[in-house]
Design an enzyme around this catalytic site. Structure first.
Site, short mmCIF file in Angstrom:
data_model
loop_
_atom_site.label_atom_id
_atom_site.label_comp_id
_atom_site.label_asym_id
_atom_site.label_seq_id
_atom_site.Cartn_x
_atom_site.Cartn_y
_atom_site.Cartn_z
N HIS A 1 -8.07 0.06 0.86
CA HIS A 1 -9.02 1.28 0.66
C HIS A 1 -8.50 2.36 -0.47
O HIS A 1 -8.96 3.08 -0.68
CB HIS A 1 -9.20 1.87 1.68
CG HIS A 1 -8.08 2.59 2.50
ND1 HIS A 1 -8.15 3.85 2.77
CD2 HIS A 1 -6.84 2.19 2.81
CE1 HIS A 1 -7.13 4.40 3.33
NE2 HIS A 1 -6.30 3.07 3.42
N HIS B 1 0.78 -1.37 0.01
CA HIS B 1 0.03 -0.11 0.09
C HIS B 1 0.97 1.25 -0.07
O HIS B 1 1.84 1.26 0.71
CB HIS B 1 -0.90 -0.06 1.30
CG HIS B 1 -1.93 1.05 1.39
ND1 HIS B 1 -2.39 1.79 0.50
CD2 HIS B 1 -2.60 1.52 2.31
CE1 HIS B 1 -3.36 2.46 0.77
NE2 HIS B 1 -3.50 2.62 2.11
N TYR C 1 -12.33 1.24 13.17
CA TYR C 1 -11.42 1.24 11.89
C TYR C 1 -12.36 0.91 10.68
O TYR C 1 -12.43 1.84 9.62
CB TYR C 1 -10.22 0.31 12.00
CG TYR C 1 -9.09 0.32 11.05
CD1 TYR C 1 -8.32 0.91 11.39
CD2 TYR C 1 -9.46 -0.19 9.88
CE1 TYR C 1 -7.21 1.35 10.47
CE2 TYR C 1 -8.53 -0.08 8.74
CZ TYR C 1 -7.45 0.58 9.17
OH TYR C 1 -6.32 0.88 7.86
N ASP D 1 -4.26 -3.00 5.23
CA ASP D 1 -5.24 -2.08 6.04
C ASP D 1 -6.39 -3.08 6.61
O ASP D 1 -6.94 -2.93 7.56
CB ASP D 1 -5.75 -0.82 5.55
CG ASP D 1 -4.77 0.29 5.70
OD1 ASP D 1 -3.87 0.38 6.52
OD2 ASP D 1 -4.70 1.23 4.82
FE1 FEO Z 1 -4.06 3.22 4.24
FE2 FEO Z 1 -2.74 2.12 6.91
O1 FEO Z 1 -3.00 3.14 5.43
#
Ligand code: FEO
Length: 392
Positions: A144, A77, A191, A163
């Site tokens: 995401h 990511h 979260y 994530d």
């Molecule tokens: Fe979308 Fe923990 O970074």
């Protein structure tokens, strides 16, 4: 002390005990940035940590291997909490190739770091053998960010899912069976609500796709690693992604001189008359990311605002803007608020709720100046009607 997930596979991340704001999301319990090291014929580092925690990660890697010997750095990511240490890491691991998604990771890393690192782009089905340990790559676009990816260790059945399944939760422990699970689940709810809720449709598709994949360990990039309660977090994700939630009405409101607060309390009385649970939040005093978590696990919300300049009070406006971006699934709602002369807040709240995808089966209530006890009956009726819709 080395922390092993399996033979040759280590947690080498960092614990951020004191972070309290993560781009607007309150992190009351801190967070962790989880990086993982696989030591085999070839050595791979999965993700890094926020730049300011580089030395903590490097220290943990050095307990296991010489960091300059790393062959691959895998960037699951591009977001800075996981890629922020790449510039320092790629200097130390000078011979390492950087693995990222072909579709968005490559361009994302180049735009973020203006780098000329040796990139090894991967796509769905790409595999990498480190020796005994084999990796396959599963792009998860928009879970995401477009570049988001999971790395799956096929022989150890460990899903490094970045994530997804994470929690902002700092702890001296690393695994789900070493901590208070109720607290971890609370942080996992928060979260999901604040990071993944807008992508619930994609979450369902991803869960469907992973159904046949054996996951003995689910290793996210934040918080606790799931090894004993994997089914609990996977089934919770399915439930949250489908929408719905508890028979509960969340009542966030803003008030100028106390009239809208009186209305909120009357709405709550109406909800309680149906034996349905509720929660009240004064938006000027409450944390919006906590409220969003409550909304994720509730079926309904009633939002109040006093009128200011024919619109909403700023705290209601900020909350509804945030809610709209998060696109809650399957919720019903209603609006209420007081006004002095022209009015306007209730209409705007209703428009915002509709834009957030909230269905409005109950008409809003506007009351002028300080509501009389008899007038508050309209608010009780609103609460009662909303609760009746979810009570069945
Ligand atoms: Fe979308 Fe923990 O970074």
């Amino acid at each position: 002390m080395k922390i092993a997930l399996a033979e040759g596979i280590y947690w080498v991340g960092a614990v951020d005990w004191n972070i309290r704001d993560f781009h607007g999301y309150s992190t009351h319990r801190g967070s962790t940035y989880n990086a993982y090291l696989i030591v085999d014929d070839k050595i791979a580092l999965i993700d890094t940590v926020k730049a300011s925690f580089f030395n903590e990660m490097l220290g943990r890697i050095s307990e296991v291997v010489d960091p300059s010997k790393i062959d691959y750095v895998i960037s699951n990511h591009v977001e800075m909490d996981h890629s922020g240490s790449l510039p320092q890491m790629m200097k130390v691991a000078a011979k390492a190739k950087l693995i990222t998604t072909e579709k968005f990771g490559e361009a994302g890393l180049k735009k973020c770091f203006h780098c000329d690192w040796p990139l090894l782009p991967v796509k769905e089905g790409s595999e990498l053998s480190l020796g005994r340990h084999k990796l396959s790559f599963i792009p998860l676009p928009m879970l995401h960010w477009p570049d988001s990816m999971a790395t799956y260790c096929t022989d150890a059945s460990i899903m490094f899912c970045n994530d997804a399944f994470g929690q902002h939760f700092a702890s001296s422990r690393r695994f789900d069976d070493e901590v208070d699970l109720a607290v971890v689940m609370q942080e996992a709810v928060k979260y999901y609500a604040n990071i993944l809720m807008p992508f619930s449709g994609l979450v369902l598709k991803a869960l469907d796709r992973l159904k046949g994949v054996k996951m003995d360990i689910i290793a996210p990039s934040h918080g606790i690693i799931w090894r004993s309660h994997r089914d609990r977090i996977v089934s919770a994700y399915a439930e949250w992604a489908k929408g719905g939630g508890r028979k509960k009405v969340v009542i966030p409101y803003s008030t100028m001189w106390g009239s809208t607060e009186k209305m909120a309390l009357a709405v709550a009385e109406g909800v309680a008359s149906q034996n349905v649970e509720y929660a009240l939040y004064d938006l000027a005093k409450s944390d919006r990311s906590d409220i969003i978590a409550d909304i994720l696990t509730s079926k309904a919300l009633a939002v109040g605002s006093a009128t200011l300049n024919n619109g909403m009070l700023p705290s209601s406006a900020a909350f509804l803007t945030y809610l709209r971006g998060l696109k809650p699934v399957g919720k019903i709602g209603a609006a209420f608020g007081s006004y002095g002369w022209g009015g306007g807040a209730v209409k705007v709240v209703e428009e915002e709720l509709k834009l957030a995808g909230v269905e409005l089966p109950v008409p809003g209530v506007s009351l002028r100046y300080v509501p009389e006890p008899g007038e508050l009956e309209q608010c009780r009726s609103l609460g009662q009607a909303l609760a009746a819709r979810i009570a069945g």
